[in-house]
Structure formats: structure tokens, C-alpha cells
Write an enzyme that holds these catalytic residues in place. Structure first.
Site, PDB file in Angstrom:
ATOM      1  N   LYS A  95      -2.720   1.999  16.395  1.00 39.69           N
ATOM      2  CA  LYS A  95      -2.415   1.848  14.977  1.00 39.69           C
ATOM      3  C   LYS A  95      -2.859   3.137  14.294  1.00 39.69           C
ATOM      4  O   LYS A  95      -4.050   3.456  14.255  1.00 39.69           O
ATOM      5  CB  LYS A  95      -3.132   0.645  14.365  1.00 39.69           C
ATOM      6  CG  LYS A  95      -2.784   0.471  12.888  1.00 39.69           C
ATOM      7  CD  LYS A  95      -3.613  -0.606  12.214  1.00 39.69           C
ATOM      8  CE  LYS A  95      -3.268  -0.659  10.725  1.00 39.69           C
ATOM      9  NZ  LYS A  95      -4.202  -1.549   9.984  1.00 39.69           N
ATOM     10  N   GLY A 156      -7.845  -4.513   1.665  1.00 38.80           N
ATOM     11  CA  GLY A 156      -8.961  -5.341   1.231  1.00 38.80           C
ATOM     12  C   GLY A 156      -8.889  -5.838  -0.193  1.00 38.80           C
ATOM     13  O   GLY A 156      -9.829  -6.478  -0.672  1.00 38.80           O
ATOM     14  N   ALA A 182      -2.164  -4.982   4.989  1.00 40.11           N
ATOM     15  CA  ALA A 182      -3.035  -4.662   3.842  1.00 40.11           C
ATOM     16  C   ALA A 182      -2.641  -5.424   2.584  1.00 40.11           C
ATOM     17  O   ALA A 182      -1.473  -5.514   2.229  1.00 40.11           O
ATOM     18  CB  ALA A 182      -3.059  -3.168   3.558  1.00 40.11           C
ATOM     19  N   GLY A 183      -3.656  -5.981   1.934  1.00 40.45           N
ATOM     20  CA  GLY A 183      -3.476  -6.642   0.652  1.00 40.45           C
ATOM     21  C   GLY A 183      -3.199  -8.126   0.726  1.00 40.45           C
ATOM     22  O   GLY A 183      -3.243  -8.815  -0.295  1.00 40.45           O
ATOM     23  N   ASN A 204      -6.976  -9.152   7.843  1.00 43.12           N
ATOM     24  CA  ASN A 204      -8.373  -8.985   8.234  1.00 43.12           C
ATOM     25  C   ASN A 204      -9.300  -9.516   7.148  1.00 43.12           C
ATOM     26  O   ASN A 204      -9.937 -10.559   7.298  1.00 43.12           O
ATOM     27  CB  ASN A 204      -8.664  -7.523   8.538  1.00 43.12           C
ATOM     28  CG  ASN A 204     -10.070  -7.272   9.074  1.00 43.12           C
ATOM     29  OD1 ASN A 204     -10.410  -6.166   9.429  1.00 43.12           O
ATOM     30  ND2 ASN A 204     -10.922  -8.292   9.163  1.00 43.12           N
ATOM     31  N   THR A 205      -9.364  -8.823   6.027  1.00 43.68           N
ATOM     32  CA  THR A 205     -10.330  -9.155   4.977  1.00 43.68           C
ATOM     33  C   THR A 205     -10.236 -10.608   4.530  1.00 43.68           C
ATOM     34  O   THR A 205     -11.256 -11.293   4.388  1.00 43.68           O
ATOM     35  CB  THR A 205     -10.145  -8.227   3.768  1.00 43.68           C
ATOM     36  OG1 THR A 205     -10.372  -6.876   4.177  1.00 43.68           O
ATOM     37  CG2 THR A 205     -11.117  -8.580   2.656  1.00 43.68           C
TER      38      THR A 205
END
Length: 256
Positions: A95, A156, A182-183, A204-205
Site C-alpha cells: 500500500k 481518521g 480513509a474517512g 481502521n480508526t
């Protein structure tokens, strides 16, 4: 079934390894998510030994590792990190992340394209994290990237699909898998991305910082399954006018 380069995945949910309270919780959440591809930041692991607190349980879990170059600020730094990862982990998968500004963590389009072209030529399977720019995504595809990973919102931020209009264009024109990265903050964001036609999402977050990461991971798994199933089921078209779901006057006529 999702195919990227030489690998196939049953799950369309990819997960990360950052921000978890412990390695044990990380592995439990990943298992609950059903994810088969997990990103791993090279700066967070000791590549000299496989008994690293993060790396060892991931290897034991049997997931496919996707090392990332998070922390790289230039193409040169990312290429260097990629070679370290390949040597240590024995994988060509990568990645690609290059974000020079630590405050916003937005990907550098120029350095990303430059690094991607070089890494593909060097035999890497490159999945670049990039802005939701249809032109850039097409260029990344043209230089040989195995997939593109446009952002939904800053890393995040949990803001959701703030780039929806551009994501729709990217998805429409892509001939490689599109992974929204992301987001994504709640399961409904993931479902929306899949309903739009994205091939997968990376989360993830939203899982790691939840009060109950394991149950949140389950929620994301179910949301991704729903997001895939809904468009396959042929949803009804939108209408400006109301349409009754049952006769409005039949019972009156029958009673006369």
C-alpha cells in the site's frame, strides 16, 4: 469474490492495525470483521524479527499482510520502505502512502504517481492511497497499479464519503478495483461506498477507537455484506412523486 492482481478475497472489507489498545484486541477485531487483507505500517514493526508484538499475531491469524509506507514524505522514501518490507515480509504487495503534511495526511499526487510507476517496474503489486481525483486514479491505473485507493475524507476523520461525487466518477471509469480508503467512520459509510459500486473499503480508526472494537468490526462486516447485496438485488428507482404500496380506493368501492 474480489480479485486483485494474483489474489482473491471473500471479504470486501480490509482493515488496519493502528490505534488498537492491545495486539490481542486488534486480532479479535480483525477476526470479527472477516477481513482477509490487513494493512501494516512499516514504521510500527520491528522487521528484524517475526515475534514483533504486532506482526506475530497477524501472521498467526493467517491474514494477508499489506505493508504500507505511511510516514514517507517523498517517492524516494516510499520506495526505500517498500524494499525493506519486501525483504522482511517476503511480499511484493504494497500500500503506497506518501503524505508530507502531518496535520492533514493528504496524499501527495505527484510523488505518489512517481513512486507508483517505479515500484510497478520493480515488480511490486501497488495499491496507492490517493486523493479522490479521477484523472490521477486513471494515471495510476495506466502505470500498472493493481487497484486504486481514493480517500472518502481525511485519514481518521470519521467524516464519511465527503468526496462522493468524485468517487462515483472514479468507480465508473476504473478497470481495476476501487477501494475507498480513509474517512469511513460508521458502518453505514461502508455500505454506501459498496452501494456506489466500490469494490472494497479499508477501515481502521472507526473500528480501533470504538468503545467495543470487536462488535464494531462485526457491524462493519455486516454493512459491507449489505452494501454488496443491495445493488445486486435491483433496488427500485427514485421518483419525484409518491407511489402507493397498496390500493387507495379498492376497499371503498368494494363496500358500496
Amino acid at each position: 469474490m474480489l480479485r486483485i492482481a494474483d489474489k482473491t478475497f471473500d471479504s470486501h472489507l480490509f482493515t488496519g492495525t493502528g490505534k488498537f489498545a492491545s495486539s490481542q484486541l486488534m486480532v479479535e477485531a480483525i477476526r470479527a470483521s472477516g477481513s482477509q487483507l490487513v494493512t501494516l505500517a512499516m514504521k510500527r514493526v520491528d522487521l528484524r524479527q517475526h515475534n514483533d508484538a504486532i506482526l506475530e499475531p497477524l501472521i498467526a491469524a493467517g491474514v494477508t499482510l499489506l505493508p504500507n509506507t505511511s510516514g514517507a514524505k517523498t517517492a524516494e522514501e516510499a520506495i526505500f520502505a517498500a524494499h525493506l518490507a519486501r525483504e522482511a515480509l517476503g511480499t511484493n504487495w504494497l500500500k503506497l502512502e506518501i503524505h508530507p503534511d502531518a496535520r492533514w495526511l493528504l496524499p501527495d499526487p505527484i510523488e505518489t504517481l512517481k513512486a507508483a510507476e517505479t515500484l510497478v517496474q520493480q515488480g511490486f503489486v501497488v495499491l496507492p492511497y490517493c486523493g479522490a481525483d479521477p484523472v490521477l486514479c486513471k494515471r495510476l491505473e495506466e502505470v500498472g497499479c493493481a487497484a486504486v485507493m481514493p480517500l472518502g475524507a481525511p485519514i481518521g476523520s470519521n467524516q464519511g464519503l465527503e468526496t462522493r461525487a468524485m468517487l462515483e466518477i472514479i468507480i465508473q471509469q476504473a478497470t481495476v478495483p476501487v477501494v475507498v480508503d480513509a474517512g469511513i467512520g460508521v458502518p453505514s459509510h461502508a455500505a454506501q461506498a459498496l452501494e456506489m459500486g466500490a469494490d472494497a473499503v479499508l477501515v481502521n480508526t472507526a473500528i480501533a477507537v470504538a468503545d467495543d472494537p470487536v462488535n464494531m468490526a462485526k457491524a462493519f462486516r455486516l454493512a459491507v455484506e449489505a452494501g454488496l447485496l443491495a445493488p445486486q438485488s435491483g433496488p427500485g428507482s427514485r421518483s419525484y412523486f409518491a407511489h402507493a404500496t397498496s390500493p387507495l380506493t379498492g376497499f371503498l368501492e368494494a363496500s358500496v
